[in-house]
Enzyme design. Sequence first.
Site, PDB file in Angstrom:
ATOM      1  N   PRO A  59       0.828  -1.214   0.000  1.00  0.00           N
ATOM      2  CA  PRO A  59       0.000   0.000   0.000  1.00  0.00           C
ATOM      3  C   PRO A  59       0.859   1.258   0.000  1.00  0.00           C
ATOM      4  CG  PRO A  59      -0.862  -1.596   1.553  1.00  0.00           C
ATOM      5  CD  PRO A  59       0.455  -2.135   1.091  1.00  0.00           C
ATOM      6  N   GLU A  60       0.461   2.238  -0.814  1.00  0.00           N
ATOM      7  CA  GLU A  60       1.147   3.508  -0.880  1.00  0.00           C
ATOM      8  C   GLU A  60       0.239   4.569  -0.271  1.00  0.00           C
ATOM      9  OE1 GLU A  60       2.868   4.165  -4.796  1.00  0.00           O
ATOM     10  OE2 GLU A  60       3.100   2.010  -5.105  1.00  0.00           O
ATOM     11  N   HIS A 119      -6.762 -14.515   9.178  1.00  0.00           N
ATOM     12  CA  HIS A 119      -5.482 -13.899   9.534  1.00  0.00           C
ATOM     13  C   HIS A 119      -5.659 -12.733  10.505  1.00  0.00           C
ATOM     14  CE1 HIS A 119      -3.655 -16.430   6.504  1.00  0.00           C
ATOM     15  NE2 HIS A 119      -4.529 -16.002   5.623  1.00  0.00           N
ATOM     16  N   ARG A 175       0.382 -11.800   5.631  1.00  0.00           N
ATOM     17  CA  ARG A 175       1.827 -12.043   5.551  1.00  0.00           C
ATOM     18  C   ARG A 175       2.589 -11.563   6.782  1.00  0.00           C
ATOM     19  NH1 ARG A 175       2.053  -9.929  -0.739  1.00  0.00           N
ATOM     20  NH2 ARG A 175       0.899 -11.678  -1.631  1.00  0.00           N
ATOM     21  N   ARG A 228      20.346  16.317  -5.360  1.00  0.00           N
ATOM     22  CA  ARG A 228      20.700  14.909  -5.330  1.00  0.00           C
ATOM     23  C   ARG A 228      21.434  14.517  -6.611  1.00  0.00           C
ATOM     24  NH1 ARG A 228      17.530  11.912  -1.350  1.00  0.00           N
ATOM     25  NH2 ARG A 228      17.042  13.497   0.219  1.00  0.00           N
TER      26      ARG A 228
END
Length: 285
Positions: free
Chosen positions: A2-3, A95, A115, A157
Amino acid sequence: MPELPEVETVRQGLAQWVVGRRITSVEVRHPRAVRRHVPGDVHFADVLAGRKVLDARRRGKYLWLPLDSGDAIIGHLGMSGQMLLQPPGTTDETHLRVRFRFADDGPELRFVDQRTFGGLSVSEGGAELPDEIAHIARDPMDPEFSDAEFVAALRRRHTEVKRALLDQTLISGVGNIYADEALWRAGLHGARPTDALTGPAAQRLLGHVRDVLGEAIRQGGTSFDALYVNVNGESGYFDRALNAYGREGEPCRRCGAPIRREAFMNRSSYSCPRCQPRPRGSLRG
């Protein structure tokens, strides 16, 4: 994983259904789910009993729930974590890892994680901003995010632009999917050197990042399988609007060229070979 849009969708659900409620008990069904809480699962449950949830906040991909004790619950969904609201007595999910019950006897909050890469913890005194996530940069949806500071830092950068977008100490919440989508909109290949970007080009890229994230939030995020859902168990629909990510071989919606897939940091990048030309001299393109 998920973002920002997916985590923000969950945050909005928690703000609607959990804020203002008092926790009566916490049941930790799997200690790995609270492994980041160093004092252990028993302490995790004990310190939260009787506490009232005051707000639901987010920094990048992390959630936190400020409590009336001055502490906060920190949550990270990992790859498969879900925060679900379920009526008491509803059959436990296979789960289910952590269950929160409330004084109003209303819907339980359940942390479900197939997971177990995600997890919960309590940050002592972390209601305003937990120390554990203070190093994470603001995201472009944050009203205090500084466009000028980001553009300047990006151009200082010496790295590839996609790597920079994924650096959570520079800009948070952007992951593989939304980086590819923003780069497609900007017409930039992910290997473009950041120090070769002009100020206006960097600002345009940031605008595309913000637009992509905003559109995804409005559509509830991106769901490629049943693992990402909102607090009511519903999937997001932004996958239907993707222009680059996951579309290998399909025609670019801008020019018709087949979308290409390239290896990137043990993942994949998707781009248009015509609209997003490879920079000269790059190893990967």
